[in-house]
Write a protein that holds these residues in place. Structure first.
Motif, PDB file in Angstrom:
ATOM      1  N   ALA A 217       0.845  -1.198   0.000  1.00 26.84           N
ATOM      2  CA  ALA A 217       0.000   0.000   0.000  1.00 26.84           C
ATOM      3  C   ALA A 217       0.877   1.244   0.000  1.00 26.84           C
ATOM      4  O   ALA A 217       1.836   1.335   0.771  1.00 26.84           O
ATOM      5  CB  ALA A 217      -0.920  -0.004   1.223  1.00 26.84           C
ATOM      6  N   THR A 218       0.574   2.200  -0.843  1.00 21.83           N
ATOM      7  CA  THR A 218       1.414   3.398  -0.978  1.00 21.83           C
ATOM      8  C   THR A 218       0.944   4.558  -0.117  1.00 21.83           C
ATOM      9  O   THR A 218       1.654   5.547   0.031  1.00 21.83           O
ATOM     10  CB  THR A 218       1.448   3.849  -2.448  1.00 21.83           C
ATOM     11  N   GLU A 219      -0.244   4.475   0.447  1.00 19.47           N
ATOM     12  CA  GLU A 219      -0.757   5.516   1.341  1.00 19.47           C
ATOM     13  C   GLU A 219      -0.853   4.944   2.751  1.00 19.47           C
ATOM     14  O   GLU A 219      -1.314   3.822   2.933  1.00 19.47           O
ATOM     15  CB  GLU A 219      -2.137   5.999   0.874  1.00 19.47           C
ATOM     16  N   HIS A 220      -0.455   5.736   3.751  1.00 16.59           N
ATOM     17  CA  HIS A 220      -0.435   5.221   5.117  1.00 16.59           C
ATOM     18  C   HIS A 220      -1.822   4.800   5.586  1.00 16.59           C
ATOM     19  O   HIS A 220      -1.996   3.768   6.230  1.00 16.59           O
ATOM     20  CB  HIS A 220       0.134   6.266   6.083  1.00 16.59           C
ATOM     21  N   TYR A 221      -2.841   5.612   5.275  1.00 16.69           N
ATOM     22  CA  TYR A 221      -4.183   5.280   5.747  1.00 16.69           C
ATOM     23  C   TYR A 221      -4.660   3.947   5.186  1.00 16.69           C
ATOM     24  O   TYR A 221      -5.344   3.175   5.863  1.00 16.69           O
ATOM     25  CB  TYR A 221      -5.174   6.406   5.401  1.00 16.69           C
ATOM     26  N   ALA A 222      -4.291   3.661   3.920  1.00 18.10           N
ATOM     27  CA  ALA A 222      -4.700   2.394   3.303  1.00 18.10           C
ATOM     28  C   ALA A 222      -3.923   1.227   3.895  1.00 18.10           C
ATOM     29  O   ALA A 222      -4.437   0.114   3.996  1.00 18.10           O
ATOM     30  CB  ALA A 222      -4.486   2.460   1.793  1.00 18.10           C
ATOM     31  N   HIS A 223      -2.684   1.472   4.281  1.00 18.33           N
ATOM     32  CA  HIS A 223      -1.856   0.431   4.903  1.00 18.33           C
ATOM     33  C   HIS A 223      -2.297   0.157   6.327  1.00 18.33           C
ATOM     34  O   HIS A 223      -2.228  -0.970   6.809  1.00 18.33           O
ATOM     35  CB  HIS A 223      -0.388   0.878   4.893  1.00 18.33           C
TER      36      HIS A 223
ATOM     37  N   GLU B 108      -8.658   0.439   3.691  1.00 19.96           N
ATOM     38  CA  GLU B 108      -7.828  -0.343   2.774  1.00 19.96           C
ATOM     39  C   GLU B 108      -8.448  -0.382   1.389  1.00 19.96           C
ATOM     40  O   GLU B 108      -9.665  -0.328   1.228  1.00 19.96           O
ATOM     41  CB  GLU B 108      -7.620  -1.755   3.309  1.00 19.96           C
ATOM     42  N   GLY B 109      -7.579  -0.461   0.394  1.00 20.39           N
ATOM     43  CA  GLY B 109      -8.060  -0.463  -0.983  1.00 20.39           C
ATOM     44  C   GLY B 109      -7.663  -1.719  -1.712  1.00 20.39           C
ATOM     45  O   GLY B 109      -8.141  -2.814  -1.417  1.00 20.39           O
ATOM     46  N   GLN B 110      -6.718  -1.588  -2.661  1.00 27.12           N
ATOM     47  CA  GLN B 110      -6.321  -2.717  -3.491  1.00 27.12           C
ATOM     48  C   GLN B 110      -5.639  -3.817  -2.677  1.00 27.12           C
ATOM     49  O   GLN B 110      -5.802  -5.005  -2.946  1.00 27.12           O
ATOM     50  CB  GLN B 110      -5.370  -2.229  -4.594  1.00 27.12           C
ATOM     51  N   TYR B 111      -4.882  -3.403  -1.648  1.00 22.55           N
ATOM     52  CA  TYR B 111      -4.140  -4.364  -0.838  1.00 22.55           C
ATOM     53  C   TYR B 111      -4.711  -4.424   0.580  1.00 22.55           C
ATOM     54  O   TYR B 111      -5.286  -3.453   1.075  1.00 22.55           O
ATOM     55  CB  TYR B 111      -2.664  -3.981  -0.784  1.00 22.55           C
ATOM     56  N   ALA B 112      -4.515  -5.570   1.211  1.00 26.34           N
ATOM     57  CA  ALA B 112      -4.962  -5.724   2.594  1.00 26.34           C
ATOM     58  C   ALA B 112      -4.174  -4.783   3.495  1.00 26.34           C
ATOM     59  O   ALA B 112      -3.005  -4.496   3.241  1.00 26.34           O
ATOM     60  CB  ALA B 112      -4.762  -7.170   3.053  1.00 26.34           C
ATOM     61  N   SER B 113      -4.811  -4.283   4.548  1.00 31.96           N
ATOM     62  CA  SER B 113      -4.113  -3.427   5.513  1.00 31.96           C
ATOM     63  C   SER B 113      -3.434  -4.297   6.564  1.00 31.96           C
ATOM     64  O   SER B 113      -3.725  -5.494   6.695  1.00 31.96           O
ATOM     65  CB  SER B 113      -5.109  -2.476   6.182  1.00 31.96           C
ATOM     66  N   VAL B 114      -2.551  -3.685   7.349  1.00 33.40           N
ATOM     67  CA  VAL B 114      -1.871  -4.423   8.414  1.00 33.40           C
ATOM     68  C   VAL B 114      -2.877  -4.875   9.482  1.00 33.40           C
ATOM     69  O   VAL B 114      -2.663  -5.866  10.176  1.00 33.40           O
ATOM     70  CB  VAL B 114      -0.760  -3.541   9.049  1.00 33.40           C
ATOM     71  N   GLU B 115      -3.999  -4.170   9.573  1.00 35.81           N
ATOM     72  CA  GLU B 115      -5.001  -4.539  10.569  1.00 35.81           C
ATOM     73  C   GLU B 115      -5.727  -5.833  10.195  1.00 35.81           C
ATOM     74  O   GLU B 115      -6.229  -6.533  11.084  1.00 35.81           O
ATOM     75  CB  GLU B 115      -6.021  -3.405  10.744  1.00 35.81           C
ATOM     76  N   ARG B 116      -5.772  -6.151   8.903  1.00 35.58           N
ATOM     77  CA  ARG B 116      -6.521  -7.344   8.492  1.00 35.58           C
ATOM     78  C   ARG B 116      -5.896  -8.616   9.067  1.00 35.58           C
ATOM     79  O   ARG B 116      -6.581  -9.438   9.677  1.00 35.58           O
ATOM     80  CB  ARG B 116      -6.601  -7.450   6.967  1.00 35.58           C
ATOM     81  N   SER B 117      -4.572  -8.797   8.885  1.00 34.16           N
ATOM     82  CA  SER B 117      -3.923  -9.993   9.425  1.00 34.16           C
ATOM     83  C   SER B 117      -3.970  -9.978  10.950  1.00 34.16           C
ATOM     84  O   SER B 117      -4.105 -11.025  11.585  1.00 34.16           O
ATOM     85  CB  SER B 117      -2.483 -10.091   8.928  1.00 34.16           C
ATOM     86  N   HIS B 118      -3.885  -8.782  11.529  1.00 34.37           N
ATOM     87  CA  HIS B 118      -4.013  -8.647  12.983  1.00 34.37           C
ATOM     88  C   HIS B 118      -5.372  -9.183  13.451  1.00 34.37           C
ATOM     89  O   HIS B 118      -5.450  -9.959  14.415  1.00 34.37           O
ATOM     90  CB  HIS B 118      -3.863  -7.166  13.363  1.00 34.37           C
TER      91      HIS B 118
END
Length: 400
Positions: A349-355, A361-371
């Motif tokens: 993810a190239t934007e912090h909010y999406a990461h 989150e958009g095209q890619y999963a965020s770090v919160e998803r695996s959490h």
């Protein structure tokens, strides 16, 4: 022009519409299934139950979005048996939405002809709202720059120094050595900076593991009666007893939890000193991307299998027992749910909010998803880690 940003916006809006469709269908299935014996509106599923019903069917649905969905339906009076049944599992546009807060009237754009396709219309509305928010944010940033504090030059004019300003200043070797000595003495007088290493718990020696869990045991000691331990104090910030302070579904998720772990580590080091050590220990972690088939590290079950009787205050009587899913189930789900891949994908993810958050989150999963996956996977069906209220009372919470 239809920019890349607009494409991403449309994709995110479409995902939200598809999520709403999934929730609508699940709610309809719930009330129309006679096995559930639903008779009153009070029996309608909570966000957790609705989400769990969908996950069992193989679809991943975020709890935060499920909760927002239910709250929104309640606000417009559509979370009733009759309205859910009449909708038949499809999105129904609210004809009488709640009155918005009063604000200055803005010129309304010309209304376009309704297509009759609720999905297409909803995507369009969501896209326009997102673009409008982005424009407002850009305008606010522009004004902020214009109103910035004037520079020094604006106040007193340009400040210059002539090249010859320092020509008459002489510094002797004695003065240089004196300054050097004073600097060295000042550095030596400062308290020594200590660095600790956070290690993977399965790669620690038996002595290191014992030292860690002995410090945790010390944190569990209720020195002034039930519910007064350091462990309870820290765990209670995340969930029960209310209010729940933890940040989820928003960009502040990683930052809040990072500080939370640091506070736990400081308490751990203080407990280590109470045990007669130097306090130079770090909070370990469980790398579940390595050998996921092993499930939960065995030492966690061995050293943290239950809570002491005085962990909770006496007025808390509804706390469930400490429970977790089996290692076999944990190992299987870590792979089958795509949790490990999600952890890597969030780095794209190239934007912090999406990461940072499932809420953006958009095209890619965020770090919160695996959490979030780990919480549900370790907790299992109704286990401690699967509950926002009780998760922090399991030591696995602090290691994942």
């Amino acid at each position: 022009e239809f920019s890349t940003k607009t494409c991403v916006t449309v994709t995110m809006a479409t995902e939200k519409i598809l999520l709403r469709q999934t929730l609508e269908k699940a709610a309809y299935d719930f009330v129309s299934n006679e096995d559930n014996n639903v008779k009153t509106d009070d029996d309608l599923p909570s966000a957790s139950n609705l989400r769990r019903a969908i996950v069992k069917n193989g679809d991943y649905v975020r709890y935060i979005e499920a909760r927002k969905f239910i709250l929104a339906k309640i606000d417009v009076g559509q979370w009733t048996l009759e309205s859910i049944k009449s909708a038949g599992g499809k999105i129904v546009k609210n004809e009488n939405p709640p009155a918005p807060e009063e604000k200055e009237a803005e010129p309304e754009p010309a209304k376009e002809k309704q297509t009759g396709n609720l999905l297409e219309q909803a995507v369009k509305e969501a896209t326009e709202e997102t673009v409008k928010e982005a424009q407002q944010k850009a305008e606010a940033e522009r004004k902020k720059k214009e109103e910035a504090t004037p520079s020094q030059e604006d106040k007193v004019g340009p400040v210059t120094v002539k090249d010859t300003a320092f020509d008459n200043i002489e510094i002797t070797e004695e003065e240089v050595n004196k300054k050097k000595k004073e600097k060295e003495e000042a550095v030596a007088a400062k308290e020594e900076v200590t660095y600790v290493t956070r290690k993977e718990i399965r790669k620690m020696s038996d002595e290191e593991v014992d030292r860690f869990f002995n410090a945790v045991d010390k944190m569990m000691v209720a020195k002034d009666g039930a519910g007064t331990s350091e462990f309870f104090r820290l765990a209670s910030y995340h969930g029960y007893p209310r209010p729940i302070y933890c940040q989820h579904g928003r960009e502040t998720f990683p930052g809040w939890h990072r500080i939370y772990l640091q506070q736990f580590e400081l308490a751990l080091q203080a407990a280590d000193k109470e045990n007669g050590n130097d306090g130079k220990i770090g909070l370990p972690y469980w790398d579940w991307t390595t050998n996921p088939e092993d499930g939960l590290p065995s030492v966690i079950r061995k050293r943290f299998g239950k809570w002491p009787d005085d962990l909770f205050p006496k007025d808390i009587t509804d706390n469930p027992p400490l429970t977790r899913d089996t290692d076999k189930n944990i190992g299987t789900k870590l792979v089958s749910w795509g949790t490990i891949n999600a952890a890597y994908d969030c780095l794209l993810a190239t934007e912090h909010y999406a990461h940072a958050s499932t809420g953006d989150e958009g095209q890619y999963a965020s770090v919160e998803r695996s959490h979030n996956h780990l919480h549900v996977i370790v907790g299992g069906n109704g286990g401690t880690m699967a509950s926002v209220a009780w998760a922090a009372y399991d030591i696995a919470f602090w290691l994942h």
